[in-house]
Enzyme design. Structure first.
Site, PDB file in Angstrom:
ATOM      1  N   GLN C 210     115.807  38.193  38.317  1.00 57.48           N
ATOM      2  CA  GLN C 210     115.222  38.937  39.428  1.00 57.48           C
ATOM      3  C   GLN C 210     116.073  40.185  39.654  1.00 57.48           C
ATOM      4  OE1 GLN C 210     112.210  37.439  41.083  1.00 57.48           O
ATOM      5  NE2 GLN C 210     112.394  36.583  39.016  1.00 57.48           N
ATOM      6  N   GLY C 251     108.572  35.121  49.686  1.00 60.07           N
ATOM      7  CA  GLY C 251     108.764  35.183  48.247  1.00 60.07           C
ATOM      8  C   GLY C 251     109.083  36.588  47.746  1.00 60.07           C
ATOM      9  N   HIS C 252     109.347  36.671  46.458  1.00 62.75           N
ATOM     10  CA  HIS C 252     109.725  37.959  45.877  1.00 62.75           C
ATOM     11  C   HIS C 252     108.565  38.953  45.896  1.00 62.75           C
ATOM     12  CE1 HIS C 252     108.967  36.213  41.542  1.00 62.75           C
ATOM     13  NE2 HIS C 252     107.995  35.939  42.359  1.00 62.75           N
ATOM     14  N   ASN C 253     108.931  40.196  46.162  1.00 71.03           N
ATOM     15  CA  ASN C 253     107.984  41.313  46.143  1.00 71.03           C
ATOM     16  C   ASN C 253     106.917  41.238  47.218  1.00 71.03           C
ATOM     17  OD1 ASN C 253     108.744  40.919  42.895  1.00 71.03           O
ATOM     18  ND2 ASN C 253     108.895  42.965  43.757  1.00 71.03           N
TER      19      ASN C 253
END
Lengths: 352, 352, 352
Positions: C210, C251-253
């Protein structure tokens, strides 16, 4: 994160494989300079990007990326001027590229014990171990070669950490935890807190001391603030290659088979046995003492109330609706059984 | 966890009661050596096990356990060669046995303040208190006799910790927290963070400072990474004997009655009042400002949207199904109200 | 929390505005002494309280409060002997009063670096910064003026913290985090742990490193043990004025628009885009890659499985019922599609 790092395509190819192809006859493709891995839509000429789902192949014409990782089937669709890096599984190639990239751009934890850490004198430290600032490692712990114990981490008495495993800052491993090799535990993880066990007696709860531990296999990743409880008598067991996202609760004596994965906010109640190669979507709940076969996939936010013996996808979520419609349907749902009876009565009347 | 500990059955009997009985006329039953408490199915001849549910009495013939704790009604079913330890409530006996065992096998927190801890000079420390490595105890805190503050724990200014309470490593008690006696708080617990209170104004949120505290009764256990928010004006109040599992959220000004218990991942929104002797299953949500009577039991993953005035078991979960069936039923559910209307129309037609 | 603080009403009025009115002709209203902010039902003569919902105006006659903040429309209902503090938006006034009060009664974090903190030599510290006991601040971090880094907090390499932002004890900011001004992060928060990204390959999971970071706007509040993952390639982005409660997973993004708010235990899966001015109720789940328009409100415990393009309130929760009724309805629900078909068949029969 690393604005100054750059690499030429031939270096990537040498490390990770793939064919460099151009749809406009350009040569010296390997000389192209890459400064960033990025999505197709925000890419520029020094970005390497990827397309894994052929459904979005139209984006290959629009992207400004300097290079795009693609499967052979779509390589013809890559815009002129953009280098195609052709490989059978672009998503996997992309994953390995991120690893290659991170290994070259991320700060490496300094080898040695930070002077502010509190490490018991009898702890066994492997070669190349890093113990971060203000970490605590208690008596009898064994830290494998090249393992990293982050700042503020707590490693309880007798805990075993396998080779190359990494604890992010502020991970807690209680006594009785055995961690495999190459694991990655994110901040706030708590392994080995007491399972939730009480005997009811005269309106009160008598504690059942949790005497088991936690065994975690190799190559396991555990997300931030996720908890895995110690077993009541035997151990809680997490198989090799398991991936757990953030804020997951794993109850005591749960067993998770190899290479299963769970998204954030999942709860697995005590003594549940999850097979290998399973996936559990975010927010799903699995009740205690159930068994899920290998290859069972639970949709996000579903509740598993019975054991599942056949692989497949399982779901159970109330469909979202505008609030007014939901209210009407939810109200009717409370009379559903009655509706069925009324329908049956009508059918009876109609049948001569 | 303690491979070298062993005990003879007569010692257990002397401490915890029960009758030692053999179905094969063997004598000197009390001399049998026990090295482990374990489940029936993984027991060996030095294991003491238990059977609490008479439904599984057949296991009494199959187990290799050296001793099994049973109720009088099933003692005849115990295999020859295995000692029956007969007691009216085997599960309760088992709970007390785990406590007795843990008291003899677990490391005891060392009395005194670890030199790496940061403890304000005016903190009041009771007799026999243990303050762990790198703990922080701020000004005016009062730590009761024999309390344990684990490594990396944070005890805010003026916090009161009752006699014999234990904080696992990395527990946070913010100022305004009062903890009763004999509590056990697991790693990552946060007590007294701000409740979630904002006044909307012109599309923004104006913070309502949370001026209340948190009161926690005696004999409360709180699981890893569980949060209990401070009150907005008055205190959040957790009754005596309450047991909370991991990753639970308790909002500001919630009141929980004595001896209620909640499983992992539960969320109780602000100002909800939960009665005494309630249980809330894992992943359930109780909305704000609701009242639940004493003796209300909420099934796992259910959502409580209205107050409940009568004791009993309440549920509300979408049943899990294979994905294809679920999709069909879920789609139909969105038209349920219409179905009801159509059914009604048919009924009308059929009625002369 | 501050038993000795007291204030006269004219001081409050001078600071926060509003009109002091009495329904019994009393004068010198501003001289009345206030020692506490409290709810109407537990107020005494030195308590200032408020009424925001006119539906509860009857309480204005029963309260023993010395002063009550009210809107003009209900000021006539205030009991004789109680001072009305009249203002157009009592709830907003109350919020500001709590802020004014907290500023005068709460301990202020001491300016400077606590000697037990571990701060890299090249860290940039603004004026008036407070670094708490046993905090860790790594190389290259930039801490804005008057920011507070609580005890046991971890500020990773290169992290930027805006002016006046506060980290409660035991907050973790991983490298790649940029925090705006005037933010408040509660204990146990983890910003910038790895997002959950893996490429499947031959029954295993290959990690996608990531490489993105986390950007957090000004005036954001983040509750205890909440996690916001770093982006896979680009950053995860939290807008200005966003308020997140405890135990939330982002969560990511994910992108969250300005001034959106989420209650406890919410999960937002990767790459979801939440608009501005949205609210998400406790325990709700939003699946990955979805887009929610501005002004979308999701009811507690609902699951969002499709993008929502129109503002409004959306719900999807199985209604709670006594367990026996629920069981019957849930069983029928699994045949709902069949019921629809049978209804259709009946309708067909009835139509000549």
């Amino acid at each position: 994160m690393s604005p100054v790092f750059s690499v030429r395509l031939h270096e990537l190819q040498a490390a990770l494989g793939g064919d460099l192809v151009s749809n406009d006859g350009a040569d010296a493709l390997g000389e192209r300079l890459i400064r960033r891995i990025g999505p197709l839509d925000s890419a520029d000429g020094t970005t390497i990007s990827f397309l894994s789902n052929p459904r979005y192949r139209a984006q290959l014409q629009d992207t400004a990326a300097g290079c795009v990782i693609v499967a052979p089937a779509v390589q013809d669709g890559v815009r002129a001027g953009c280098v195609a890096l052709v490989t059978p599984d672009p998503y996997l190639y992309f994953a390995r590229l991120t690893q290659w990239w991170a290994a070259r751009t991320r700060a490496v934890a300094p080898v040695g014990v930070h002077p502010s850490a509190v490490v018991a004198p009898d702890v066994v430290l492997g070669e190349g171990v890093s113990i971060g600032s203000l970490a605590v490692v208690e008596s009898g712990a064994v830290i494998g070669h090249h393992a990293v114990v982050g700042a503020h981490a707590f490693v309880g008495a007798g805990v075993v950490i396998g080779e190359g495993s990494r604890l992010a800052p502020r991970v807690t491993l209680m006594p009785g935890t055995r961690l495999g090799a190459r694991c990655l535990l994110h901040s706030g993880v708590v392994i080995g807190a007491d399972g939730f066990g009480f005997a009811p007696t005269q309106g009160r709860w008598e504690k059942i001391e949790q005497l088991g531990g936690v065994q975690i296999g190799d190559d396991v990743e555990i997300g931030a603030n996720t908890c895995i409880d110690r077993g009541a008598l035997d151990d809680t067991v997490i198989g090799a290659g398991v991936k757990l996202d953030n804020l997951i609760q794993i109850g005591h004596n749960v067993q998770i088979g190899d290479h299963s994965a769970m998204a954030g906010c999942v709860g697995i109640a005590g003594s549940a046995r999850i097979g290998s190669g399973c996936t559990v979507g975010g927010g799903a709940i699995v009740l205690g003492h159930l068994a899920l076969a290998d290859g069972v996939h639970i949709s996000a936010a579903s509740v598993v109330m019975r054991s599942i013996s056949k692989p497949g996808q399982y779901s159970g979520v109330f469909p979202l609706d505008d609030n007014a419609s939901w209210e009407k349907n939810a109200a009717t749902l409370r009379q559903l059984h009655t509706l069925r009876d009324r329908l049956r009565a009508l059918e009876k009347k109609m049948t001569p």
